[in-house]
Design a protein around this motif. Structure first.
Motif, mmCIF file in Angstrom:
data_model
loop_
_atom_site.group_PDB
_atom_site.id
_atom_site.type_symbol
_atom_site.label_atom_id
_atom_site.label_comp_id
_atom_site.label_asym_id
_atom_site.label_seq_id
_atom_site.Cartn_x
_atom_site.Cartn_y
_atom_site.Cartn_z
ATOM 1 N N LYS A 127 2.171 9.443 -5.889
ATOM 2 C CA LYS A 127 2.658 10.790 -5.583
ATOM 3 C C LYS A 127 3.756 11.209 -6.555
ATOM 4 C CE LYS A 127 1.521 10.895 -0.655
ATOM 5 N NZ LYS A 127 2.058 10.960 0.742
ATOM 6 N N ALA A 128 4.632 10.275 -6.889
ATOM 7 C CA ALA A 128 5.710 10.573 -7.832
ATOM 8 C C ALA A 128 5.145 10.890 -9.219
ATOM 9 C CB ALA A 128 6.674 9.390 -7.910
ATOM 10 N N GLU A 129 4.119 10.150 -9.627
ATOM 11 C CA GLU A 129 3.500 10.387 -10.931
ATOM 12 C C GLU A 129 2.798 11.732 -10.956
ATOM 13 O OE1 GLU A 129 2.206 9.779 -14.850
ATOM 14 O OE2 GLU A 129 3.824 8.914 -13.647
ATOM 15 N N GLU A 130 2.112 12.088 -9.862
ATOM 16 C CA GLU A 130 1.446 13.388 -9.787
ATOM 17 C C GLU A 130 2.460 14.524 -9.849
ATOM 18 O OE1 GLU A 130 -0.791 13.217 -6.187
ATOM 19 O OE2 GLU A 130 -2.362 11.934 -7.025
ATOM 20 N N ALA A 131 3.583 14.355 -9.172
ATOM 21 C CA ALA A 131 4.629 15.378 -9.184
ATOM 22 C C ALA A 131 5.217 15.530 -10.590
ATOM 23 C CB ALA A 131 5.725 15.012 -8.187
ATOM 24 N N ARG A 132 5.406 14.403 -11.274
ATOM 25 C CA ARG A 132 5.953 14.452 -12.640
ATOM 26 C C ARG A 132 5.004 15.183 -13.579
ATOM 27 N NH1 ARG A 132 5.345 12.442 -17.358
ATOM 28 N NH2 ARG A 132 3.534 11.205 -16.718
ATOM 29 N N ARG A 133 3.708 14.891 -13.462
ATOM 30 C CA ARG A 133 2.730 15.546 -14.324
ATOM 31 C C ARG A 133 2.646 17.041 -14.046
ATOM 32 N NH1 ARG A 133 -2.394 11.263 -14.274
ATOM 33 N NH2 ARG A 133 -1.341 9.591 -15.442
ATOM 34 N N ALA A 134 2.712 17.398 -12.750
ATOM 35 C CA ALA A 134 2.653 18.821 -12.394
ATOM 36 C C ALA A 134 3.861 19.564 -12.951
ATOM 37 C CB ALA A 134 2.593 18.968 -10.877
ATOM 38 N N ALA A 135 5.035 18.932 -12.879
ATOM 39 C CA ALA A 135 6.249 19.561 -13.395
ATOM 40 C C ALA A 135 6.183 19.716 -14.909
ATOM 41 C CB ALA A 135 7.469 18.729 -13.005
ATOM 42 N N ALA A 136 5.656 18.688 -15.581
ATOM 43 C CA ALA A 136 5.538 18.749 -17.043
ATOM 44 C C ALA A 136 4.547 19.835 -17.461
ATOM 45 C CB ALA A 136 5.103 17.390 -17.592
ATOM 46 N N ARG B 68 0.834 -1.210 0.000
ATOM 47 C CA ARG B 68 0.000 0.000 0.000
ATOM 48 C C ARG B 68 0.865 1.255 0.000
ATOM 49 N NH1 ARG B 68 -1.611 3.752 3.284
ATOM 50 N NH2 ARG B 68 -0.463 2.899 5.049
ATOM 51 N N LYS B 69 1.906 1.262 0.839
ATOM 52 C CA LYS B 69 2.790 2.423 0.913
ATOM 53 C C LYS B 69 3.557 2.619 -0.396
ATOM 54 C CE LYS B 69 3.470 2.501 5.927
ATOM 55 N NZ LYS B 69 4.455 2.384 7.036
ATOM 56 N N ALA B 70 3.970 1.519 -1.012
ATOM 57 C CA ALA B 70 4.690 1.612 -2.287
ATOM 58 C C ALA B 70 3.793 2.188 -3.373
ATOM 59 C CB ALA B 70 5.211 0.234 -2.694
ATOM 60 N N GLU B 71 2.525 1.772 -3.382
ATOM 61 C CA GLU B 71 1.576 2.285 -4.372
ATOM 62 C C GLU B 71 1.307 3.763 -4.153
ATOM 63 O OE1 GLU B 71 -1.149 2.266 -7.585
ATOM 64 O OE2 GLU B 71 0.547 1.033 -7.000
#
Length: 232
Positions: free
Chosen positions: A103-112, A95-98
């Motif tokens: 969160k990492a994917e959301e951060a990547r999209r926000a940066a893009a 669960r924590k890994a997911e």
């Protein structure tokens, strides 16, 4: 993996291990009543999770005799408890890994999104960054509707003017009398300066060169009166 399914998983794991314990207890009772001395293995629960099934398969068998329960019953209980602990810990780690992945994917999209956003005032229809060699067309309310796309401005001795302007005219088949050269899809926003189809490797005399496809789109989307902001 949804949060609801993740939260239910520990309970499912506990049930998957405890049910066989209850069944074994029933077998113990039956064995004691009948005086049977037949070893009884831990029953497998149909539909149990693979990890739980493996844990169950490794739990020692219980031996029931006429005199009572063999001491291995305590081993079975301890093994069952360890299996539950391991599976709950594994589910929590997953669960924590997911959550970390999301969160990492959301951060990547926000940066893009931030990197591709037009840097101009939100009210302009066309935005140009000469230093980045990029341009955008917006809806005039801050939302990009086309771009970023490549653009090349004027030479150092004839630079593209910087500031905020308005489209004055456009001509799909404009021919420059000054340079005796075609300037397809011209959209003028400053005297003698326009967006138009041109080379992206050779600087102009002040105009903004676009690819053929980009120039056609810009020509179709900009109209007289629309604001254009050119940044250094």
């Amino acid at each position: 993996m949804s949060s609801s399914s993740t939260s239910r998983r520990p309970a499912t794991l506990v049930a998957a291990v405890l049910i066989p314990i209850i069944l074994v207890c029933g077998l113990i009772t039956a064995g004691v009543a009948s005086g049977s001395s037949t070893p009884t293995s831990a029953p497998m629960v149909r539909g149990a999770l693979p990890g739980v099934a493996v844990a169950q398969s490794r739990i020692p068998a219980m031996t029931v005799s006429g005199d009572g329960v063999d001491p291995s019953a305590a081993d079975y209980t301890a093994a069952a408890s360890r299996a539950v602990t391991r599976e709950v810990a594994r589910a929590e780690a997953e669960r924590k890994a997911e959550e970390a992945r999301k969160k990492a994917e959301e951060a990547r999209r926000a940066a893009a999104k931030k990197a591709s956003a037009a840097p101009c005032e939100p009210t302009v229809k066309a935005c140009v960054s000469l230093s980045r060699g990029k341009a955008w067309i917006t809806d005039g309310a801050g939302t990009t509707v086309f771009g970023p796309f490549s653009v090349l401005g004027g030479r150092s001795d004839e630079p593209t003017p910087v500031g905020t302007f308005s489209v004055s005219m456009k001509d799909a088949n404009y021919h420059s009398r000054e340079f005796d050269a075609p300037m397809p899809n011209s959209v003028f926003f400053f005297p003698g300066v326009a967006f138009h189809q041109g080379s992206l490797s050779r600087a102009s005399a002040g105009c903004l060169h676009l690819s053929r496809g980009a120039s056609a789109t810009v020509f179709s989307m900009l109209n007289p009166g629309d604001s254009v902001q050119v940044l250094p």
